[in-house]
Scaffold this active site. Structure first.
Site, PDB file in Angstrom:
ATOM      1  N   VAL A   1     -13.679   5.649   0.596  1.00 48.65           N
ATOM      2  CA  VAL A   1     -14.626   5.066  -0.372  1.00 48.65           C
ATOM      3  C   VAL A   1     -15.655   4.158   0.301  1.00 48.65           C
ATOM      4  O   VAL A   1     -16.706   3.869  -0.280  1.00 48.65           O
ATOM      5  CB  VAL A   1     -13.917   4.286  -1.512  1.00 48.65           C
ATOM      6  CG1 VAL A   1     -13.155   5.212  -2.432  1.00 48.65           C
ATOM      7  CG2 VAL A   1     -13.045   3.170  -0.984  1.00 48.65           C
TER       8      VAL A   1
ATOM      9  N   SER B   1      -7.489  -8.321  -8.924  1.00 51.84           N
ATOM     10  CA  SER B   1      -6.176  -8.867  -8.565  1.00 51.84           C
ATOM     11  C   SER B   1      -6.065 -10.299  -9.046  1.00 51.84           C
ATOM     12  O   SER B   1      -7.069 -11.000  -9.208  1.00 51.84           O
ATOM     13  CB  SER B   1      -6.026  -8.858  -7.036  1.00 51.84           C
ATOM     14  OG  SER B   1      -4.872  -9.579  -6.637  1.00 51.84           O
TER      15      SER B   1
ATOM     16  N   SER C   1      -5.373 -12.226  -7.063  1.00 54.96           N
ATOM     17  CA  SER C   1      -5.960 -12.829  -5.866  1.00 54.96           C
ATOM     18  C   SER C   1      -7.458 -13.095  -6.010  1.00 54.96           C
ATOM     19  O   SER C   1      -8.060 -13.703  -5.126  1.00 54.96           O
ATOM     20  CB  SER C   1      -5.714 -11.932  -4.654  1.00 54.96           C
ATOM     21  OG  SER C   1      -4.341 -11.849  -4.387  1.00 54.96           O
TER      22      SER C   1
ATOM     23  N   ASN D   1     -10.074   1.917  -7.914  1.00 52.93           N
ATOM     24  CA  ASN D   1      -8.781   1.293  -7.601  1.00 52.93           C
ATOM     25  C   ASN D   1      -8.470   1.226  -6.112  1.00 52.93           C
ATOM     26  O   ASN D   1      -7.677   0.386  -5.690  1.00 52.93           O
ATOM     27  CB  ASN D   1      -7.685   2.093  -8.345  1.00 52.93           C
ATOM     28  CG  ASN D   1      -6.305   1.785  -7.850  1.00 52.93           C
ATOM     29  OD1 ASN D   1      -5.717   0.770  -8.230  1.00 52.93           O
ATOM     30  ND2 ASN D   1      -5.772   2.622  -6.964  1.00 52.93           N
TER      31      ASN D   1
ATOM     32  N   ASN E   1       2.426  -3.717  -0.118  1.00 49.42           N
ATOM     33  CA  ASN E   1       3.110  -4.955   0.252  1.00 49.42           C
ATOM     34  C   ASN E   1       4.561  -4.717   0.684  1.00 49.42           C
ATOM     35  O   ASN E   1       5.343  -5.657   0.764  1.00 49.42           O
ATOM     36  CB  ASN E   1       3.045  -5.974  -0.899  1.00 49.42           C
ATOM     37  CG  ASN E   1       3.448  -5.343  -2.217  1.00 49.42           C
ATOM     38  OD1 ASN E   1       4.187  -4.373  -2.225  1.00 49.42           O
ATOM     39  ND2 ASN E   1       2.961  -5.883  -3.322  1.00 49.42           N
TER      40      ASN E   1
ATOM     41  N   GLN F   1      -4.424 -13.791   3.511  1.00 54.71           N
ATOM     42  CA  GLN F   1      -5.288 -12.872   2.751  1.00 54.71           C
ATOM     43  C   GLN F   1      -6.739 -13.368   2.644  1.00 54.71           C
ATOM     44  O   GLN F   1      -7.441 -12.981   1.715  1.00 54.71           O
ATOM     45  CB  GLN F   1      -4.733 -12.691   1.334  1.00 54.71           C
ATOM     46  CG  GLN F   1      -3.387 -11.987   1.260  1.00 54.71           C
ATOM     47  CD  GLN F   1      -2.897 -11.912  -0.178  1.00 54.71           C
ATOM     48  OE1 GLN F   1      -2.762 -12.936  -0.841  1.00 54.71           O
ATOM     49  NE2 GLN F   1      -2.648 -10.716  -0.669  1.00 54.71           N
TER      50      GLN F   1
ATOM     51  N   THR G   1       1.947  -9.259  -8.445  1.00 57.32           N
ATOM     52  CA  THR G   1       2.586  -8.590  -7.301  1.00 57.32           C
ATOM     53  C   THR G   1       3.338  -7.368  -7.801  1.00 57.32           C
ATOM     54  O   THR G   1       4.315  -7.484  -8.544  1.00 57.32           O
ATOM     55  CB  THR G   1       3.522  -9.565  -6.564  1.00 57.32           C
ATOM     56  OG1 THR G   1       2.720 -10.634  -6.051  1.00 57.32           O
ATOM     57  CG2 THR G   1       4.208  -8.879  -5.391  1.00 57.32           C
TER      58      THR G   1
ATOM     59  N   TYR H   1      -9.093 -10.734   2.241  1.00 57.66           N
ATOM     60  CA  TYR H   1      -8.798  -9.835   1.110  1.00 57.66           C
ATOM     61  C   TYR H   1      -9.185 -10.454  -0.226  1.00 57.66           C
ATOM     62  O   TYR H   1      -9.817  -9.798  -1.066  1.00 57.66           O
ATOM     63  CB  TYR H   1      -7.302  -9.515   1.139  1.00 57.66           C
ATOM     64  CG  TYR H   1      -6.761  -8.777  -0.061  1.00 57.66           C
ATOM     65  CD1 TYR H   1      -6.937  -7.401  -0.197  1.00 57.66           C
ATOM     66  CD2 TYR H   1      -6.042  -9.451  -1.059  1.00 57.66           C
ATOM     67  CE1 TYR H   1      -6.406  -6.718  -1.299  1.00 57.66           C
ATOM     68  CE2 TYR H   1      -5.519  -8.771  -2.150  1.00 57.66           C
ATOM     69  CZ  TYR H   1      -5.703  -7.411  -2.269  1.00 57.66           C
ATOM     70  OH  TYR H   1      -5.189  -6.735  -3.348  1.00 57.66           O
TER      71      TYR H   1
ATOM     72  N   LYS I   1     -11.434  -9.153  -3.890  1.00 52.98           N
ATOM     73  CA  LYS I   1     -10.930  -8.981  -5.253  1.00 52.98           C
ATOM     74  C   LYS I   1     -11.732  -9.833  -6.244  1.00 52.98           C
ATOM     75  O   LYS I   1     -11.956  -9.432  -7.390  1.00 52.98           O
ATOM     76  CB  LYS I   1      -9.436  -9.312  -5.298  1.00 52.98           C
ATOM     77  CG  LYS I   1      -8.591  -8.357  -4.473  1.00 52.98           C
ATOM     78  CD  LYS I   1      -8.419  -7.018  -5.154  1.00 52.98           C
ATOM     79  CE  LYS I   1      -8.920  -5.834  -4.424  1.00 52.98           C
ATOM     80  NZ  LYS I   1      -8.684  -4.545  -5.093  1.00 52.98           N
TER      81      LYS I   1
HETATM   82  N1  NAI Z   1       0.304  -3.854  -4.978  1.00 58.20           N
HETATM   83  C1  NAI Z   1      -0.091  -5.025  -5.469  1.00 58.20           C
HETATM   84  O1  NAI Z   1       0.714  -5.981  -5.607  1.00 58.20           O
HETATM   85  C2  NAI Z   1      -1.494  -5.244  -5.888  1.00 58.20           C
HETATM   86  C3  NAI Z   1      -2.488  -4.322  -5.640  1.00 58.20           C
HETATM   87  N2  NAI Z   1      -3.774  -4.592  -6.051  1.00 58.20           N
HETATM   88  C4  NAI Z   1      -4.837  -3.630  -5.811  1.00 58.20           C
HETATM   89  O2  NAI Z   1      -4.456  -2.377  -6.346  1.00 58.20           O
HETATM   90  C5  NAI Z   1      -5.120  -1.343  -5.648  1.00 58.20           C
HETATM   91  C6  NAI Z   1      -4.116  -0.278  -5.284  1.00 58.20           C
HETATM   92  O3  NAI Z   1      -3.120  -0.879  -4.458  1.00 58.20           O
HETATM   93  P1  NAI Z   1      -1.671  -0.247  -4.247  1.00 58.20           P
HETATM   94  O4  NAI Z   1      -1.440   0.820  -5.220  1.00 58.20           O
HETATM   95  O5  NAI Z   1      -0.743  -1.377  -4.175  1.00 58.20           O
HETATM   96  O6  NAI Z   1      -1.831   0.370  -2.776  1.00 58.20           O
HETATM   97  P2  NAI Z   1      -1.154   1.615  -2.063  1.00 58.20           P
HETATM   98  O7  NAI Z   1      -1.251   1.309  -0.609  1.00 58.20           O
HETATM   99  O8  NAI Z   1       0.155   1.935  -2.662  1.00 58.20           O
HETATM  100  O9  NAI Z   1      -2.142   2.839  -2.389  1.00 58.20           O
HETATM  101  C7  NAI Z   1      -3.439   2.807  -1.895  1.00 58.20           C
HETATM  102  C8  NAI Z   1      -4.224   4.013  -2.361  1.00 58.20           C
HETATM  103  O10 NAI Z   1      -5.572   3.838  -1.908  1.00 58.20           O
HETATM  104  C9  NAI Z   1      -5.962   4.936  -1.109  1.00 58.20           C
HETATM  105  N3  NAI Z   1      -6.850   4.463  -0.063  1.00 58.20           N
HETATM  106  C10 NAI Z   1      -6.592   3.603   0.940  1.00 58.20           C
HETATM  107  N4  NAI Z   1      -7.685   3.413   1.695  1.00 58.20           N
HETATM  108  C11 NAI Z   1      -8.654   4.170   1.142  1.00 58.20           C
HETATM  109  C12 NAI Z   1     -10.010   4.415   1.453  1.00 58.20           C
HETATM  110  N5  NAI Z   1     -10.602   3.833   2.500  1.00 58.20           N
HETATM  111  N6  NAI Z   1     -10.708   5.272   0.662  1.00 58.20           N
HETATM  112  C13 NAI Z   1     -10.131   5.881  -0.393  1.00 58.20           C
HETATM  113  N7  NAI Z   1      -8.854   5.687  -0.742  1.00 58.20           N
HETATM  114  C14 NAI Z   1      -8.136   4.845   0.015  1.00 58.20           C
HETATM  115  C15 NAI Z   1      -4.692   5.551  -0.593  1.00 58.20           C
HETATM  116  O11 NAI Z   1      -4.901   6.918  -0.280  1.00 58.20           O
HETATM  117  C16 NAI Z   1      -3.748   5.319  -1.772  1.00 58.20           C
HETATM  118  O12 NAI Z   1      -3.952   6.339  -2.725  1.00 58.20           O
HETATM  119  C17 NAI Z   1      -5.813  -2.016  -4.462  1.00 58.20           C
HETATM  120  O13 NAI Z   1      -7.169  -2.178  -4.770  1.00 58.20           O
HETATM  121  C18 NAI Z   1      -5.125  -3.360  -4.363  1.00 58.20           C
HETATM  122  O14 NAI Z   1      -5.972  -4.329  -3.812  1.00 58.20           O
HETATM  123  C19 NAI Z   1      -4.099  -5.734  -6.714  1.00 58.20           C
HETATM  124  C20 NAI Z   1      -3.156  -6.659  -6.978  1.00 58.20           C
HETATM  125  C21 NAI Z   1      -1.778  -6.500  -6.603  1.00 58.20           C
HETATM  126  C1  LIG Z   2      -0.533  -7.070  -1.419  1.00 48.11           C
HETATM  127  C2  LIG Z   2      -0.097  -8.269  -2.216  1.00 48.11           C
HETATM  128  O1  LIG Z   2       1.286  -8.367  -2.201  1.00 48.11           O
HETATM  129  C3  LIG Z   2      -0.537  -8.123  -3.623  1.00 48.11           C
HETATM  130  O2  LIG Z   2      -1.890  -7.772  -3.635  1.00 48.11           O
HETATM  131  C4  LIG Z   2      -2.586  -8.657  -4.325  1.00 48.11           C
HETATM  132  O3  LIG Z   2      -3.720  -8.478  -4.641  1.00 48.11           O
HETATM  133  C5  LIG Z   2      -1.788  -9.820  -4.628  1.00 48.11           C
HETATM  134  O4  LIG Z   2      -2.031 -10.789  -3.667  1.00 48.11           O
HETATM  135  C6  LIG Z   2      -0.409  -9.303  -4.553  1.00 48.11           C
HETATM  136  O5  LIG Z   2       0.557 -10.233  -4.284  1.00 48.11           O
END
Ligand code: NAI
Ligand SMILES: C[C@H](O)[C@@H]1OC(=O)[C@H](O)[C@@H]1O
Length: 261
Positions: free
Chosen positions: A72, A151, A153, A98, A202, A161, A196, A164, A168
């Site tokens: 992206v 987030s 965050s 996302n 994470n 972070q 989280t 990061y 967000k």
């Molecule tokens: N897991 C958490 O606790 C939290 C996550 N978020 C946000 O949620 C979103 C999704 O995170 P998760 O599902 O936890 O991550 P994840 O690591 O499980 O999945 C990431 C997804 O993004 C894709 N991806 C990674 N780099 C990419 C790129 N350069 N271009 C296109 N696609 C790419 C991957 O292929 C995968 O489908 C992120 O934006 C993250 O910042 C926000 C708050 C908390």
């Molecule tokens: C990756 C972190 O655990 C997760 O991502 C966020 O955006 C928040 O900080 C969550 O804790």
């Protein structure tokens, strides 16, 4: 009750974690889904790649799915994804922006490339994809909904972070400005702010039992979030149930943010 019947939904970062849940729940609510992902086509999910497994799950729900690999952070990726979705489904109604990365690192010695990549994927990527989707929605002339994954965050800091959390906050701000720019075309823009959530993002950080216990202990509901907790809210914000919700941000964190002591 199906909230996205007949809609065409585009999800970035849709192969794993929160994006995967958004893609599957959108299909469960009646939508066809175009999935962006990056480097998730190895067979790491059992015998299938992450992306093959989500496409298969959507098709098993009786909906159509396409998957397109792309970073992206590349300005072309968003336009190519939108074109592919329109070619497959004839239109796009919803964008779930996302995709994101969170390579934990201390502030004082963070490598320049980690800082730049985090900004480029999380913030610049969201901008490019949102612009591409909005151009298509405006041309279609019947509005749409954009939901970005911001987030908790965006509102609070993290010692590992500092590269990061500003992305967000930026994504949240992007949705606010787009809500103003695109509202006149009937395109609603909102963000979801997960706390989280247990995903690959994470998994390393929470692999230490003390850190996991600390994080769970801070959440009044007593558990980490599940990706579907976020997907349910994204489906709502994308649906006509949220027809008058524009420029909003919804915390979905089990009460983590409000828990001072
Ligand atoms: N897991 C958490 O606790 C939290 C996550 N978020 C946000 O949620 C979103 C999704 O995170 P998760 O599902 O936890 O991550 P994840 O690591 O499980 O999945 C990431 C997804 O993004 C894709 N991806 C990674 N780099 C990419 C790129 N350069 N271009 C296109 N696609 C790419 C991957 O292929 C995968 O489908 C992120 O934006 C993250 O910042 C926000 C708050 C908390
Ligand atoms: C990756 C972190 O655990 C997760 O991502 C966020 O955006 C928040 O900080 C969550 O804790």
């Amino acid at each position: 009750m199906k909230l996205l019947e007949g809609k065409s939904v585009v999800v970035t970062g849709g192969s794993r974690g929160i994006g995967r849940a958004i893609a599957v729940e959108s299909a469960r609510h009646g939508a066809d889904v175009a999935i962006n992902y990056y480097r998730d086509n190895d067979a790491s999910y059992g015998k299938k790649s992450a992306v093959d497994s989500v496409v298969e799950e959507i098709e098993a729900l009786g909906r159509r799915a396409i998957a397109l690999e792309g970073n992206v952070a590349d300005p072309q990726t968003g336009a190519e994804l939108v074109d592919a979705a329109v070619q497959a489904f004839g239109k796009i109604d919803v964008l779930a922006s996302n995709a994101g990365i969170c390579p934990f690192h201390a502030f004082l010695d963070i490598p320049l490339d980690v800082f730049q990549r985090t900004m480029e994927v999380n913030l610049h990527g969201a901008f490019y994809v949102t612009q591409a989707a909005a151009r298509q929605m405006k041309a279609q002339g019947h509005g749409g909904a954009i939901v970005a994954t911001s987030s908790i965050s965006a509102l609070v800091g993290g010692g590992m972070q500092a590269h990061y959390t500003p992305t967000k906050a930026g994504v949240h701000s992007l949705m606010q400005s787009c809500a103003v720019s695109l509202g006149p075309y009937g395109i609603r823009c909102n963000s979801v702010m997960p706390g989280t959530i247990a995903t690959d993002l994470n998994a390393d950080d929470l692999s230490a039992p003390e850190k996991l216990a600390y994080m769970k202990g801070r959440i009044p509901l007593g558990r980490l979030g599940d990706p579907v907790d976020i997907a349910n809210v994204v489906v709502f914000l994308a649906s006509d149930m949220a027809a008058y919700v524009n420029g909003a941000a919804l915390l979905v964190d089990g009460g983590l943010f409000v828990n001072l002591q």
